[in-house]
Write an enzyme that holds these catalytic residues in place. Structure first.
Site, short mmCIF file in Angstrom:
data_model
loop_
_atom_site.label_atom_id
_atom_site.label_comp_id
_atom_site.label_asym_id
_atom_site.label_seq_id
_atom_site.Cartn_x
_atom_site.Cartn_y
_atom_site.Cartn_z
N HIS A 16 -9.16 9.54 4.49
CA HIS A 16 -8.51 8.75 5.56
C HIS A 16 -8.50 9.59 6.84
CE1 HIS A 16 -5.31 5.70 6.85
NE2 HIS A 16 -5.51 6.48 7.89
N HIS A 18 -9.08 9.59 11.32
CA HIS A 18 -9.33 8.96 12.63
C HIS A 18 -10.17 9.92 13.47
CE1 HIS A 18 -6.36 5.75 11.98
NE2 HIS A 18 -5.75 6.68 11.24
N LYS A 102 -10.31 -1.97 6.06
CA LYS A 102 -8.95 -1.56 6.35
C LYS A 102 -8.13 -2.74 6.84
CE LYS A 102 -5.67 1.47 7.10
NZ LYS A 102 -5.54 2.54 8.08
N HIS A 139 -2.80 -0.34 5.30
CA HIS A 139 -1.69 0.25 6.04
C HIS A 139 -0.47 -0.59 5.66
CE1 HIS A 139 0.20 2.45 9.49
NE2 HIS A 139 1.11 1.55 9.16
N HIS A 177 -1.86 6.56 2.93
CA HIS A 177 -0.79 7.48 3.38
C HIS A 177 0.58 7.07 2.87
CE1 HIS A 177 -0.69 4.31 6.39
NE2 HIS A 177 -1.69 4.79 7.07
N ASP A 250 -5.15 11.44 7.31
CA ASP A 250 -4.66 10.59 8.40
C ASP A 250 -4.55 11.40 9.69
OD1 ASP A 250 -3.95 8.24 9.65
OD2 ASP A 250 -1.86 8.31 9.02
O1 DOR Z 1 0.37 7.81 13.12
C1 DOR Z 1 -0.60 7.07 13.08
N1 DOR Z 1 -1.65 7.20 13.92
N2 DOR Z 1 -0.62 6.08 12.19
C2 DOR Z 1 -1.59 5.16 12.17
O2 DOR Z 1 -1.52 4.30 11.34
C3 DOR Z 1 -2.66 5.18 13.17
C4 DOR Z 1 -2.86 6.51 13.72
C5 DOR Z 1 -3.71 6.50 14.98
O3 DOR Z 1 -4.77 5.89 14.98
O4 DOR Z 1 -3.31 7.15 15.94
ZN ZN Z 2 -4.47 6.25 9.69
#
Ligand code: DOR
Ligand code: ZN
Length: 348
Positions: A16, A18, A102, A139, A177, A250
């Site tokens: 997971h 970003h 997702k 999520h 998460h 995450d």
């Molecule tokens: O804290 C987070 N940041 N939770 C999420 O679900 C998305 C993520 C983000 O993309 O910044």
């Molecule tokens: Zn995330």
């Protein structure tokens, strides 16, 4: 008990992550690629990655941004919307590059405004995913403003997870998460098609970390940090040796000025020292022997991908995380900025 000072592991994967896009992608990608062989790339870009063509183009941009001395495979995901069709799911599976879909409840978190307003709108897509074995990554937080922010995950289980599993009993589902004992118990009690990712930050911190000595915007993420009893339940799950719990950082970068703001963004940047942070968490409960399964085996097994064959080493050695890192606009504050981490990773 003998102290473990070095640990050699099969190279881990991050289930997971970003990575963002453009200059931000270029800034953060090497951090993940140094640590992990593969990562499941979240689709919450602006605009979101809603179809296979967009996922393939995003994958190419990631590969183009990868420094030539690093080997890393981005595993792509689609962003489920109320309009995702069964044909889109078929195409995603046929592409071989999309490994999950997702679901963000609309309004739950960063760039979730085109998310799903009601899972009832997604019946055809979900049925096709169940049929073709394409996992749904959830999520799991309700967006109902009446529900306390600390209860949003627990309430999601009752309102949405249970009905989802009843309607699609064979759907492969990753509870992303997890942050509560309720979620850990739910996943543990569910059949083997249900798994969960766990972040390093939810294993290391409880909600006090958001308020020590003043408000701490770099400890704000979604789902939000919870009470100590929940952190302990997550640690038990992660170190249980059960194959349904695996690593997902995450890691979610936001520029410093967008977090240190009157309305700060949610997300912690852990990619810089992810494995070291997980090693600290596992070491604290004398469970380093369970780290390899969690970080390197169970996720690949769940997604039906081969395990990695190269290796990394973790050494007990204190070092300080940089105070800040270069980022797209301004700088990026990694978790533990300017503070010590007790383990150091190196590639073998
Ligand atoms: O804290 C987070 N940041 N939770 C999420 O679900 C998305 C993520 C983000 O993309 O910044
Ligand atoms: Zn995330």
């Amino acid at each position: 008990m003998t102290t473990i000072n070095t640990l050699t592991l099969t190279r881990p994967d991050d289930w997971h992550l970003h990575l963002r896009d453009g200059e931000a992608l270029k800034a953060v990608l090497p951090d993940s690629a140094r640590q992990f062989a593969r990562a499941m790339i979240m689709p919450n870009l602006r605009p979101p990655v809603v179809n296979t063509a967009m996922a393939m183009a995003y994958r190419q941009r990631i590969l183009a941004a990868l420094p030539s001395d690093l080997k890393f495979e981005p595993l792509m995901t689609l962003y489920l919307t109320d309009n995702t069709s069964a044909a889109e799911i078929k195409q995603a599976v046929a592409s071989g590059v999309v490994h999950g879909v997702k679901v963000y409840p609309a309004g739950a978190t960063t760039n979730s405004d085109s998310g799903v307003t009601d899972l009832a709108h997604c019946k055809l897509a979900l049925a096709e995913m169940e049929k073709l074995g394409l996992p749904l990554l959830v999520h799991a937080e309700v967006t109902d403003a009446q529900v306390d922010v600390f209860d949003r995950e627990r309430v999601f289980i009752e309102r949405h997870m249970l009905p989802l599993l009843k309607d699609y009993p064979a759907l492969k589902l990753v509870f992303e998460h997890i942050t509560t004992k309720d979620a850990a118990d739910f996943v543990q009690q569910s059949p083997s098609n249900v798994a969960a990712t766990i972040t390093a930050h939810h294993l290391l911190m409880n909600r006090n970390a958001m308020f020590v000595g003043g408000i701490q915007p770099h400890h704000y993420c979604l789902p939000i940090l919870k009470r100590e009893e929940h952190r302990l339940a997550l640690l038990r799950a992660a170190t249980s040796g059960q194959a349904k719990f695996f690593l997902g950082t995450d890691s979610a970068p936001h520029a410093k000025h967008t977090k240190e703001a009157a309305c700060g963004c949610a997300g912690m940047y852990t990619a810089y020292s992810a494995m070291e942070l997980y090693a600290e968490a596992f070491d604290a409960v004398n469970a380093l022997d369970k780290l390899e399964g969690f970080a390197s085996f169970y996720g690949a097994d769940f997604y039906g991908l081969p395990r990695n064959t190269d290796r990394i080493q973790l050494r007990r050695e204190s070092w300080n995380v940089p105070t800040h890192l270069p980022f797209d606009e301004g700088s990026l504050i990694p978790l533990r900025a300017g503070q010590a981490v007790a383990w150091k990773m190196q590639r073998l």
